[in-house]
Design an enzyme around this catalytic site. Structure first.
Site, PDB file in Angstrom:
ATOM      1  N   ASP A   1     -48.900  -1.731  -6.378  1.00 11.22           N
ATOM      2  CA  ASP A   1     -49.398  -0.506  -5.746  1.00 11.22           C
ATOM      3  C   ASP A   1     -49.005   0.787  -6.443  1.00 11.22           C
ATOM      4  OD1 ASP A   1     -46.720  -0.810  -5.101  1.00 11.22           O
ATOM      5  OD2 ASP A   1     -46.928   0.050  -3.107  1.00 11.22           O
ATOM      6  N   GLU A   2     -48.462   0.722  -7.641  1.00 11.04           N
ATOM      7  CA  GLU A   2     -48.133   1.966  -8.330  1.00 11.04           C
ATOM      8  C   GLU A   2     -48.152   1.783  -9.839  1.00 11.04           C
ATOM      9  OE1 GLU A   2     -44.065   3.447  -8.035  1.00 11.04           O
ATOM     10  OE2 GLU A   2     -43.395   1.494  -7.307  1.00 11.04           O
TER      11      GLU A   2
END
Length: 355
Positions: free
Chosen positions: A105-106
């Site tokens: 997610d990043e």
């Protein structure tokens, strides 16, 4: 005039929990925890509604349920999270080839030279966040600055669904006010040591000399001295190498005997481990068994070899690690991992994968 890089850190908002709320409309607007249950386990992610009650990732789920009596627990669906992560990664690559994923997610993006010749990184961050929302229905936050550390700090300033910029001329003033535990490379233990010295924010840290910091904190002292002055030269590395590959599982009921640990490892943990191993075509020299007891103490046992461990030998080796010493109590979590990894294109790697 100094030429600065343009770095963006994109961070999905409460990713796992947001995916569950996206796929299950009945969860929207409600406090939600991914992972664990009311009796045991650990929260992997919490929705923003749950965070208002103090629920956080890595929190024991029993404590989370105490903080938020109406908390909804759902099991994680990693295949679904990976599916959406691939869509997001594809969007990143439309803007730049320099993408360094940190997790599902990043990621960091270097957009100094980007595919659309956008002059401003803020434009690119806004465009990326808009595309992510259009294609996934999820929101993302972004931080923009001239190095990775400041971009990562900035991405947290206007969450959720926002972005922030820390320009070079404002970096040192910003860092002087930043709490010491927010600095990259300063963990909980180091932060407590610094606070014992009266170092509570960047301004306090900046007051100490390089000589003092290196004498007190060793090689890390140079890092602390530089970073409080906005100096962080690490580049965005699109070929970031995975350090380990593993699988672990927290159980609803504790495992009480070595035989039940061995059976669970063979029938539940290793099949998924081998699936991931073959999918990634990864090889490694160190196999590690992780055991977490019901008092939350963690023990690891490992074996390292001079060459890559053949996959066909891993099950026997894992079972040997279980027998290495007696269990010290009921087991609540069991895991297996491979480290000291060897790149797939390593010419010295003499290993064929077959299962």
């Amino acid at each position: 005039m100094t030429a600065y890089r343009k770095i963006i850190h994109v961070d999905m908002d409460a990713f796992f929990a947001s995916v569950e709320q996206l796929d299950h409309p009945e969860y929207r607007g409600k406090p939600l925890a991914v992972g664990g249950n009311r009796e045991r386990g650990v929260v992997a992610a919490a929705s923003y509604e749950a965070r208002k009650f103090g629920v956080r990732s890595a929190m024991p789920s029993r404590l989370a349920a105490q903080k938020c009596p109406n908390l909804i627990f759902v099991p994680p669906r990693f295949d679904r999270y990976k599916e959406i992560s691939r869509v997001i990664r594809k969007i990143f690559l439309e803007f730049t080839d320099l993408v360094e994923p940190l997790s599902l997610d990043e990621a960091f993006l270097d957009v100094t030279n980007n595919h659309f010749a956008f002059p401003y990184a803020t434009q690119i961050a806004k465009a990326i966040r808009h595309r992510i929302f259009l294609e996934t229905g999820l929101t993302a936050s972004a931080g923009i600055s001239y190095n990775k550390f400041l971009a990562k700090v900035a991405s947290d300033l206007n969450k959720p669904n926002g972005q922030a910029v820390i320009p070079p001329e404002k970096a040192e003033a910003f860092l002087e006010k930043l709490p010491i535990e927010k600095f990259f490379g300063i963990g909980k233990v180091t932060a407590e040591k610094m606070k014992a010295l009266g170092i509570h924010c960047g301004r306090d840290l900046k007051a100490y000399s390089l000589v003092f910091l290196t004498r007190r904190f060793g090689k890390s002292g140079r890092h602390y001295y530089d970073i409080v002055r906005g100096i962080h030269e690490s580049e965005v590395k699109p070929d970031r190498i995975r350090k380990s590959l593993g699988v672990e599982n927290t159980f609803e009921k504790d495992l009480l005997t070595s035989s039940s640990v061995a059976e669970t490892l063979t029938n539940k943990i290793l099949p998924e481990f081998f699936r991931r191993l073959q999918q990634s075509q990864t090889a490694g020299r160190t196999l590690t068994l992780k055991i977490k007891y019901n008092d939350f103490t963690v023990h690891t046992r490992s074996r390292t070899f001079p060459e890559a461990i053949p996959p066909g030998s891993m099950e026997a080796l894992a079972l040997e690690l279980i027998r290495q010493e007696e269990l010290s109590g009921p087991v609540r979590l069991l895991g297996i991992s491979l480290s000291n990894l060897i790149r797939p294109d390593d010419p010295g790697r003499q290993l064929r994968f077959s299962y």
